[in-house]
Design a protein around this motif. Sequence first.
Motif, PDB file in Angstrom:
ATOM      1  N   GLU A 178       3.111 -15.847  -9.037  1.00 24.40           N
ATOM      2  CA  GLU A 178       2.644 -16.174  -7.519  1.00 24.40           C
ATOM      3  C   GLU A 178       2.796 -14.683  -7.202  1.00 24.40           C
ATOM      4  OE1 GLU A 178       5.089 -18.435  -5.544  1.00 24.40           O
ATOM      5  OE2 GLU A 178       3.904 -20.531  -5.748  1.00 24.40           O
ATOM      6  N   THR A 179       3.114 -13.848  -7.471  1.00 25.81           N
ATOM      7  CA  THR A 179       4.200 -12.486  -7.361  1.00 25.81           C
ATOM      8  C   THR A 179       2.731 -11.564  -7.784  1.00 25.81           C
ATOM      9  OG1 THR A 179       6.272 -13.098  -8.035  1.00 25.81           O
ATOM     10  CG2 THR A 179       5.087 -10.428  -8.032  1.00 25.81           C
ATOM     11  N   VAL A 180       1.987 -12.066  -8.963  1.00 21.17           N
ATOM     12  CA  VAL A 180       0.629 -11.171  -8.985  1.00 21.17           C
ATOM     13  C   VAL A 180      -0.370 -11.459  -8.194  1.00 21.17           C
ATOM     14  CG1 VAL A 180      -1.110 -11.018 -10.218  1.00 21.17           C
ATOM     15  CG2 VAL A 180       1.570 -11.133 -11.116  1.00 21.17           C
ATOM     16  N   LEU A 181      -0.097 -12.322  -7.057  1.00 19.64           N
ATOM     17  CA  LEU A 181      -1.617 -12.599  -6.533  1.00 19.64           C
ATOM     18  C   LEU A 181      -0.946 -12.250  -5.215  1.00 19.64           C
ATOM     19  CD1 LEU A 181      -3.787 -14.526  -6.927  1.00 19.64           C
ATOM     20  CD2 LEU A 181      -2.503 -16.103  -5.824  1.00 19.64           C
ATOM     21  N   PHE A 182       0.334 -12.450  -4.765  1.00 15.42           N
ATOM     22  CA  PHE A 182       0.280 -11.381  -3.605  1.00 15.42           C
ATOM     23  C   PHE A 182       0.493 -10.259  -3.707  1.00 15.42           C
ATOM     24  CE2 PHE A 182       4.458  -9.338  -1.081  1.00 15.42           C
ATOM     25  CZ  PHE A 182       3.850  -9.848   0.268  1.00 15.42           C
ATOM     26  N   THR A 183       0.665  -9.349  -4.844  1.00 13.94           N
ATOM     27  CA  THR A 183       1.231  -8.278  -4.616  1.00 13.94           C
ATOM     28  C   THR A 183      -0.485  -7.154  -4.873  1.00 13.94           C
ATOM     29  OG1 THR A 183       2.818  -8.208  -6.538  1.00 13.94           O
ATOM     30  CG2 THR A 183       1.896  -6.249  -6.570  1.00 13.94           C
ATOM     31  N   ALA A 184      -1.629  -8.250  -5.798  1.00 16.29           N
ATOM     32  CA  ALA A 184      -2.516  -7.307  -6.358  1.00 16.29           C
ATOM     33  C   ALA A 184      -3.126  -7.728  -4.776  1.00 16.29           C
ATOM     34  CB  ALA A 184      -3.384  -8.812  -6.530  1.00 16.29           C
ATOM     35  N   SER A 185      -2.947  -9.142  -3.889  1.00 17.83           N
ATOM     36  CA  SER A 185      -4.075  -9.214  -2.171  1.00 17.83           C
ATOM     37  C   SER A 185      -3.836  -7.768  -1.885  1.00 17.83           C
ATOM     38  CB  SER A 185      -3.178 -10.334  -1.591  1.00 17.83           C
ATOM     39  OG  SER A 185      -2.179 -10.623  -1.515  1.00 17.83           O
ATOM     40  N   ARG A 186      -1.869  -7.476  -1.425  1.00 23.18           N
ATOM     41  CA  ARG A 186      -1.618  -6.405  -0.749  1.00 23.18           C
ATOM     42  C   ARG A 186      -2.520  -5.154  -0.871  1.00 23.18           C
ATOM     43  NH1 ARG A 186       2.180  -2.874  -2.145  1.00 23.18           N
ATOM     44  NH2 ARG A 186       3.021  -3.995  -3.231  1.00 23.18           N
ATOM     45  N   LEU A 187      -2.478  -4.864  -2.341  1.00 25.29           N
ATOM     46  CA  LEU A 187      -2.840  -3.629  -2.762  1.00 25.29           C
ATOM     47  C   LEU A 187      -4.111  -3.475  -2.428  1.00 25.29           C
ATOM     48  CD1 LEU A 187      -0.880  -2.871  -6.318  1.00 25.29           C
ATOM     49  CD2 LEU A 187      -0.654  -1.985  -4.402  1.00 25.29           C
ATOM     50  N   PHE A 188      -5.213  -4.415  -2.893  1.00 26.39           N
ATOM     51  CA  PHE A 188      -6.381  -4.916  -2.616  1.00 26.39           C
ATOM     52  C   PHE A 188      -6.988  -4.383  -1.020  1.00 26.39           C
ATOM     53  CE2 PHE A 188      -7.509  -7.081  -6.828  1.00 26.39           C
ATOM     54  CZ  PHE A 188      -7.723  -6.476  -7.348  1.00 26.39           C
ATOM     55  N   MET A 189      -5.933  -5.111  -0.241  1.00 29.08           N
ATOM     56  CA  MET A 189      -6.597  -5.367   1.147  1.00 29.08           C
ATOM     57  C   MET A 189      -6.402  -3.481   1.955  1.00 29.08           C
ATOM     58  SD  MET A 189      -7.598  -7.990   1.638  1.00 29.08           S
ATOM     59  CE  MET A 189      -8.288  -7.919   3.032  1.00 29.08           C
ATOM     60  N   GLU A 190      -5.178  -3.109   0.942  1.00 30.19           N
ATOM     61  CA  GLU A 190      -4.660  -1.889   1.334  1.00 30.19           C
ATOM     62  C   GLU A 190      -5.135  -0.765   0.788  1.00 30.19           C
ATOM     63  OE1 GLU A 190      -0.062  -1.154   0.761  1.00 30.19           O
ATOM     64  OE2 GLU A 190       0.370  -2.807   2.277  1.00 30.19           O
ATOM     65  N   LEU A 191      -5.890  -0.685  -0.330  1.00 28.28           N
ATOM     66  CA  LEU A 191      -6.290  -0.036  -1.000  1.00 28.28           C
ATOM     67  C   LEU A 191      -7.876   0.157  -1.437  1.00 28.28           C
ATOM     68  CD1 LEU A 191      -3.626   1.171  -2.879  1.00 28.28           C
ATOM     69  CD2 LEU A 191      -3.751   2.082  -1.185  1.00 28.28           C
ATOM     70  N   GLY A 192      -8.200  -1.254  -1.382  1.00 29.17           N
ATOM     71  CA  GLY A 192      -9.723  -1.264  -1.110  1.00 29.17           C
ATOM     72  C   GLY A 192      -9.834  -1.543  -3.347  1.00 29.17           C
ATOM     73  N   TYR A 193     -11.039  -2.197  -3.660  1.00 21.33           N
ATOM     74  CA  TYR A 193     -11.717  -3.073  -5.180  1.00 21.33           C
ATOM     75  C   TYR A 193     -11.276  -1.877  -6.100  1.00 21.33           C
ATOM     76  CZ  TYR A 193     -13.064  -5.482  -8.770  1.00 21.33           C
ATOM     77  OH  TYR A 193     -13.162  -5.959 -10.368  1.00 21.33           O
TER      78      TYR A 193
END
Length: 201
Positions: free
Chosen positions: A23-38
């Motif tokens: 869950e930590t990986v999923l939450f952190t990845a979603s935040r970074l992807f949505m803020e910075l792009g792929y």
Amino acid sequence: MKPTTPRTPGRPKRKEQEIPVYETVLFTASRLFMELGYEAVSLQQIAKACGITKASIYYYFDGKPQLFTASVSAVLERARAATEQLLDQQLPLRERLIQVSEVKLARSHGDFETIMREARSSLSQEQLDEITSKEESIHYCLAEHLTNSMESGEIRKIDPLLTAHAFSAVLMLGIREIAKGTPADKLARDIVDLFWDGLSI
């Protein structure tokens, strides 16, 4: 001395850690992807932000495309649940749409369409379909409530799914205004007013 069973490299040491780490990986990845792009986000960057090794990410995900798909799908599922909760309120549709707009604009990050264009070439058709399905679930949720308001005579009858897509498109444009510093609450009301009344005097 009792022999220990070798474990897969990158696997969390205790089984009870598996769900929290995932869950930590999923939450952190979603935040970074949505803020910075792929493209701007690497697995090493996600691992560092989570306080784990890159190998631990590979224990749960085959690679960056799969993690992106899972994390974006999770974001869209949370958005659908939040939208449904707001639309289920016993309020006039106009007020419910304003609340939906306020929440979406206040929580906006990057331009979702731009993020998807950037990631598209790295994703399989199955992964693209999964994300599209989650995105469409938000439109179907909105369309259902629009249909109810049409049947009750609150709004005129028109294709509810087309209307849902149109409303979402206007909100996407609003996200760009948020980046310019426009307050979310004011912008949300302006968007719904424009959507509701059109250009009529």
